[in-house]
Design an enzyme around this catalytic site. Structure first.
Site, mmCIF file in Angstrom:
data_model
loop_
_atom_site.group_PDB
_atom_site.id
_atom_site.type_symbol
_atom_site.label_atom_id
_atom_site.label_comp_id
_atom_site.label_asym_id
_atom_site.label_seq_id
_atom_site.Cartn_x
_atom_site.Cartn_y
_atom_site.Cartn_z
ATOM 1 N N ARG A 61 43.567 37.239 29.636
ATOM 2 C CA ARG A 61 44.157 38.560 30.022
ATOM 3 C C ARG A 61 45.513 38.439 30.164
ATOM 4 O O ARG A 61 46.290 38.060 31.081
ATOM 5 C CB ARG A 61 43.412 38.919 31.137
ATOM 6 C CG ARG A 61 43.855 40.503 31.433
ATOM 7 C CD ARG A 61 42.847 41.009 32.483
ATOM 8 N NE ARG A 61 41.339 41.187 32.185
ATOM 9 C CZ ARG A 61 40.781 41.862 31.287
ATOM 10 N NH1 ARG A 61 41.361 42.897 30.841
ATOM 11 N NH2 ARG A 61 39.605 41.871 30.839
ATOM 12 N N HIS B 111 38.343 28.241 29.157
ATOM 13 C CA HIS B 111 39.313 28.386 30.264
ATOM 14 C C HIS B 111 39.344 26.854 30.809
ATOM 15 O O HIS B 111 40.171 26.419 31.580
ATOM 16 C CB HIS B 111 38.657 29.115 31.401
ATOM 17 C CG HIS B 111 39.454 29.313 32.703
ATOM 18 N ND1 HIS B 111 39.212 28.528 33.988
ATOM 19 C CD2 HIS B 111 40.642 30.068 32.827
ATOM 20 C CE1 HIS B 111 40.208 29.111 34.812
ATOM 21 N NE2 HIS B 111 41.094 29.814 34.250
ATOM 22 N N HIS C 11 45.615 26.623 43.913
ATOM 23 C CA HIS C 11 44.903 26.985 42.657
ATOM 24 C C HIS C 11 43.893 25.973 42.486
ATOM 25 O O HIS C 11 43.123 26.133 41.426
ATOM 26 C CB HIS C 11 45.844 27.064 41.470
ATOM 27 C CG HIS C 11 45.481 27.530 40.459
ATOM 28 N ND1 HIS C 11 45.242 26.885 39.024
ATOM 29 C CD2 HIS C 11 45.046 28.908 39.928
ATOM 30 C CE1 HIS C 11 44.613 27.519 38.066
ATOM 31 N NE2 HIS C 11 44.519 28.749 38.742
ATOM 32 N N ASN D 131 49.981 42.370 42.058
ATOM 33 C CA ASN D 131 48.421 41.951 42.302
ATOM 34 C C ASN D 131 47.611 43.360 42.440
ATOM 35 O O ASN D 131 46.414 43.589 41.742
ATOM 36 C CB ASN D 131 48.222 41.419 43.711
ATOM 37 C CG ASN D 131 48.921 39.779 43.774
ATOM 38 O OD1 ASN D 131 48.877 39.519 42.463
ATOM 39 N ND2 ASN D 131 48.476 39.202 44.772
ATOM 40 N N ARG E 243 41.192 30.678 48.563
ATOM 41 C CA ARG E 243 42.363 31.333 48.616
ATOM 42 C C ARG E 243 41.963 32.942 48.754
ATOM 43 O O ARG E 243 42.851 33.702 48.997
ATOM 44 C CB ARG E 243 43.290 31.173 47.202
ATOM 45 C CG ARG E 243 44.515 31.995 47.359
ATOM 46 C CD ARG E 243 45.410 31.491 46.010
ATOM 47 N NE ARG E 243 44.642 31.100 44.806
ATOM 48 C CZ ARG E 243 44.599 32.124 43.634
ATOM 49 N NH1 ARG E 243 45.188 33.166 44.136
ATOM 50 N NH2 ARG E 243 44.036 31.756 42.615
#
Length: 738
Positions: A457, A487, A648, A91, A620
Site C-alpha cells: 500500500r 510480506h 519493528h 499517521n 508498538r
C-alpha cells in the site's frame, strides 16, 4: 531522522472484526508480579468473558496519542518534537484513508457484522470521531502553545502576515508574483462553473467574494500548490539565534496566498477566506483475475484512488457556519466527519522545518556498527566464509544493514560461483542498492528471481517501476500468489563450492530497504543451515510456480502455518509449565511485535495465563488483548516502547520449551490469513542469548515505556521520580561505532 514516508505503523485493511470500547478513566498499568498467582482450572474459549478484547480502532488512536506524547515531551530535542508532530499527522491521514474508509463502506452497505467487542461500524465511527477531535485538537495545541514558542527561542519562527514589516511584505510580493501566482488556479462556483473536484489531502482556501456593483456573493476555491514549499522562508536571515545560529522566519504558503487574494480576484471584494482539507477513501482492492495482467489491473485501480469518496473534512476552527455548511453540502461530507483544528492544518509539512541544518536541536548522530562477524581486517571477508563458520544474527539499526544484508546480496551478485539469487521485495528505497545488485547479477548471467509485491500500500507505483526495470534486465519477476500479499523478508543464494551446491539464506523482520534500515528496529538471521535452505527453496517454488507446500522443516509460513504453529507452542508451554508444577513458575512467554489483534492467538494467551504461565508482551501499536484483568489475564502484562527508532521486529520466546522465533508476521488477521509470512526458529545458543538480552532490556522495570491496563488505557512508566532508562539509547551506546 525518521523517514517521512512510512514511520510508525502500517494500517491493516480487510475485515473489521476486532475490538472493545475505550473508557475515560486512566489507571496505572500493573507491574508483572514477582510470582504468578496459583493455577486455576484450564478454561475453554466459552469460559472466557465476552468483553475480553479491546477495540482495535481505538487502540490505534491510543497508539497515535503516544506518538503525540513524544512531541509534547520537552525533554526531547526540539526538532525531533516537530518531527513527531509531522509523524502524528501522517499517521492519522492514513488511518482515515484506510480504516475509517473501510468502516464507512461497511456502514453504507448495511453490513451489520460486529467487531470483536460488539460494536457496529457506525458505533465505531462515532467513537473514532469523538476521540479524533480530542487528539487532533491537542495536536494543534502542542504545536501552537509548546513547540512553536520553543522554536522561536531558537531563532526559528513561523509567522503570520500581520507579523511582517513593510520590507518583508515587499520581498514576499515579488516571490508571490514570480513563484506562486503562475501556478494558482482560482475556481469559481456559479451556474457556469460547477463545484470543483478537491483532491485528497490537498490544502485549499475557501473564499467568498462580493461584486461591488450589486453586492452579490460568490464562492471560489483556491488550491494551495503542493509543488511549492509549504513554509516560505523570508530572506535576509541573520545569526542572532541561539548560540549564533542563523535565524529562520517562515510564512505558511496559505497565508501568503490569502494576502494576495485581491490579485487573484481583481475588482472583487474579499469577504472571507478559510483553509480546509479533505481526506478521501484510499482503501481499494485489486480484483485479481488469473487471465489479466496484475500490473494493468493495479494501475487502473491506482487511477481511481484519487477519486475516492470523502471520509474527513478538516477546517480551521474559525470557519463561519455558512462556509462550513456549503462545504459539507458540496463535498458530500457528514457533519460527524468534520475535524475543527485550532491552528494550521496539515502539520505533516513540519518535515520541512525538521530539515533545517540545526544538529543541536536533533538527536545525536548515530552511525551503525559493522557486525563483528563481518568486520573487515587486512582483506575484505567473504560473507559466505563467515556463514560457513556459523549463523549470524543482525540487529538493525544498531548493526549496519549495508555491511551485512546489503553486502550479502552484493557479494552474491559479484561472485562468479553464485548460480542463483532469489529474493522477496515488499518496500524498497528509490535508489535501492539491493535492486541494483539484482540487476547486475542478472546481467552477469546468474539466475535471478525477484518476488515483487506490487500491492504494498502507497508504494504500488514505485514497486511497479522496479518490477519493470528488473524484467528489462532479465530478472525473473513474479508477483506471488493470487489473493495474497507476499510480506515475508527472505533471500536465498545458491553457490557452487567445488562439487557441492550450498545455499545461503537471510530471513528478517524488516524490508530490504537501506534507508528505512537506519530508522527501523529489526532483526535478521543469516545462515547456511541446510534445513533452512531447503525450506526457502520450497517457499520460492511455491511463490513462483504451482507448488502449494503447507509444511516446512524449520519455518512457520502463513497463511496456513503461523497461527496454528504459535497456538501449538503456547499449548506446549502450558503443558511444560504444568509438568514442572505451577509453583515452579517455569512457564514464561515473551512476545515482541507491532500489533496483537488476532482473537485465536489472544485466547490461547488468556488460557495460558489462567494456569499461571507468565506472559510479557512488547507491542508498538495496536493491542486488542486486555492484560491484568481478573479471572483470565492476571499473568499478562503489555507495554509499548516508542522512540527515535521504529520498533519493528517480531520476536517470540517460549521459555519452558526453549524456542525463539523471528519473522515478518504480526498477530493480525491480514498477516495470518491474507499474506505470505515467514517465521524462522533461531537455534544457535549464541544468537538466542542476544535475543534474550534484547527482551531483558525492553522489559526492564526502569525502561521508559507505556503500560497497558485492563481498561484499555496506556500509562507512562516508570512513575515520576523513579530511575528511568531508555531502551534504544542503551542499545546505541552498546553498539556505537568507535
Amino acid at each position: 531522522m525518521i523517514g517521512n514516508d512510512r514511520w510508525v505503523t502500517e494500517i491493516e485493511t480487510g475485515p473489521v472484526t476486532e475490538a472493545r470500547p475505550d473508557t475515560n478513566a486512566r489507571e496505572p498499568g500493573d507491574r508483572t508480579p514477582a510470582a504468578p498467582p496459583a493455577a486455576t482450572p484450564a478454561a475453554t474459549t466459552d469460559q472466557l468473558p465476552e468483553d475480553r478484547y479491546l477495540n482495535r480502532e481505538l487502540s490505534w488512536l491510543e497508539f497515535n496519542a503516544r506518538v503525540l506524547a513524544l512531541a509534547a515531551d520537552d525533554s526531547m530535542p526540539l526538532l525531533e518534537r516537530a518531527k513527531f508532530l509531522a509523524v502524528f499527522a501522517s499517521n492519522l491521514d492514513e488511518f482515515y484513508m484506510v480504516r475509517v474508509a473501510g468502516l464507512k463502506r461497511r456502514d453504507q452497505m448495511g453490513l451489520s457484522a460486529l467487531s470483536a467487542d460488539g460494536l457496529t461500524p457506525r458505533e465505531q465511527l462515532g467513537r473514532i470521531g469523538e476521540q479524533t477531535q480530542h487528539i487532533a485538537s491537542r495536536h494543534a495545541r502542542v504545536f501552537r502553545d509548546s513547540v512553536l514558542p520553543a522554536l522561536g527561542e531558537e531563532g526559528i519562527y513561523v509567522v503570520t502576515w500581520a507579523d511582517l514589516d513593510q520590507a518583508e511584505r515587499e520581498q514576499l510580493s515579488t516571490y508571490f508574483h514570480e513563484q506562486v501566482f503562475p501556478v494558482l488556479t482560482p475556481l469559481a462556483v456559479d451556474p457556469a462553473h460547477p463545484f470543483p473536484f478537491v483532491s485528497g489531502l490537498s490544502l485549499n482556501l475557501a473564499v467568498t467574494v462580493r461584486q461591488p456593483e450589486d453586492g452579490g456573493q460568490h464562492f471560489a476555491r483556491v488550491k494551495v500548490p503542493d509543488n511549492v514549499d509549504r513554509f516560505v522562508e523570508l530572506g535576509g536571515t541573520d545569526t542572532d539565534g541561539a548560540e549564533g545560529a542563523a535565524v529562520h522566519r517562515f510564512l505558511p504558503l496559505e497565508e501568503l496566498i490569502a494576502a494576495f487574494l485581491p490579485v487573484l480576484f481583481p475588482g472583487m471584494e474579499i469577504v472571507e477566506h478559510h483553509a480546509f482539507r479533505i481526506t478521501r477513501n484510499a482503501d481499494f482492492e485489486v480484483e485479481e483475475d488469473r487471465d489479466e495482467d496484475l500490473l494493468q489491473a493495479l494501475e487502473r485501480e491506482l487511477a481511481r484512488r484519487r477519486f475516492g469518496s470523502p471520509v474527513r473534512l478538516e477546517v480551521a476552527d474559525d470557519m463561519t457556519e455558512g462556509m462550513l455548511e456549503l462545504l459539507l453540502r458540496e463535498l458530500d461530507v457528514h457533519p460527524g466527519d468534520v475535524i475543527e483544528v485550532p491552528g494550521l492544518l496539515d502539520l505533516s509539512s513540519l518535515w520541512q522545518i525538521y530539515g533545517l541544518d540545526r544538529p543541536a536541536l536533533k538527536d545525536r548522530t548515530f552511525v551503525p556498527a559493522t557486525h563483528p562477524a563481518f568486520a573487515e581486517r587486512e582483506t575484505p571477508k567473504s560473507i559466505f566464509a563467515t556463514l560457513r563458520e556459523g549463523d549470524v544474527l543482525v540487529h538493525h539499526p544498531y548493526y549496519s544493514f549495508s555491511t551485512s544484508v546489503q553486502r550479502f546480496i552484493e557479494q552474491a551478485a559479484a561472485d562468479p560461483n553464485v548460480l542463483a539469487i532469489k529474493q522477496t521485495l515488499y518496500r524498497t528505497s528509490g535508489d535501492s542498492p539491493i535492486v541494483r545488485a539484482l540487476i547486475d547479477a542478472a546481467e552477469a548471467g546468474k539466475q535471478v528471481v525477484a518476488l515483487v509485491e506490487v500491492k504494498a500500500r502507497f508504494d504500488e507505483q514505485a514497486n511497479i517501476r522496479w518490477a519493470r526495470a528488473l524484467e528489462q534486465a532479465g530478472v525473473h519477476v513474479a508477483y506471488g500468489i493470487v489473493g495474497l500479499k507476499t510480506h515475508c523478508k527472505t533471500a536465498l543464494v545458491v553457490r557452487r563450492e567445488g562439487p557441492v551446491i550450498r545455499r545461503y539464506c537471510h530471513i528478517g523482520t524488516g524490508n530490504y530497504n537501506s534507508k528505512t534500515a537506519r530508522l527501523y528496529e529489526d532483526v535478521g538471521l543469516l545462515t547456511a543451515a541446510p534445513d533452512i535452505g531447503a525450506d526457502l527453496t520450497d517457499l520460492f517454488n511455491s511463490l513462483t510456480g504451482y507448488s502449494r507446500k503447507l509444511s516446512y522443516r524449520n519455518l512457520l509460513v502463513a497463511p496456513h502455518g503461523i497461527r496454528a504453529g504459535i497456538i501449538e507452542r503456547v499449548e506446549r508451554e502450558v503443558a511444560a509449565h504444568l509438568e514442572h508444577g505451577p509453583q515452579a513458575g517455569k512457564g514464561h512467554i515473551r512476545l515482541k511485535m507491532n500489533a496483537l489483534v488476532d482473537e485465536q492467538v489472544t485466547d490461547a494467551l488468556y488460557r495460558a495465563s489462567q494456569v499461571g504461565v507468565r506472559i510479557e508482551v512488547v507491542v508498538r501499536g495496536i493491542c486488542a488483548l486486555r492484560p491484568g484483568a481478573e479471572g483470565f489475564s492476571e499473568n499478562i502484562t503489555a507495554r509499548s516502547i516508542l522512540g527515535r527508532f521504529l520498533e519493528h521486529s517480531r520476536i517470540l520466546h517460549f521459555r519452558a520449551i526453549d524456542e525463539f522465533w523471528i519473522g515478518s508476521a504480526d498477530m493480525m488477521h491480514r498477516n495470518l490469513d491474507r499474506r505470505v509470512e515467514v517465521m524462522a526458529q533461531v537455534k544457535d545458543p549464541r544468537l538466542t542469548a542476544q535475543l534474550d538480552d534484547l527482551f531483558e532490556s525492553a522489559l526492564d522495570p526502569a525502561t521508559r515505556c507505556w503500560e497497558l491496563g485492563p481498561d484499555g488505557q496506556w500509562t507512562a512508566s516508570p512513575q515520576e521520580g523513579r530511575t528511568v532508562r531508555d531502551h534504544q539509547v542503551s542499545l546505541m551506546e552498546r553498539h556505537r561505532s568507535p
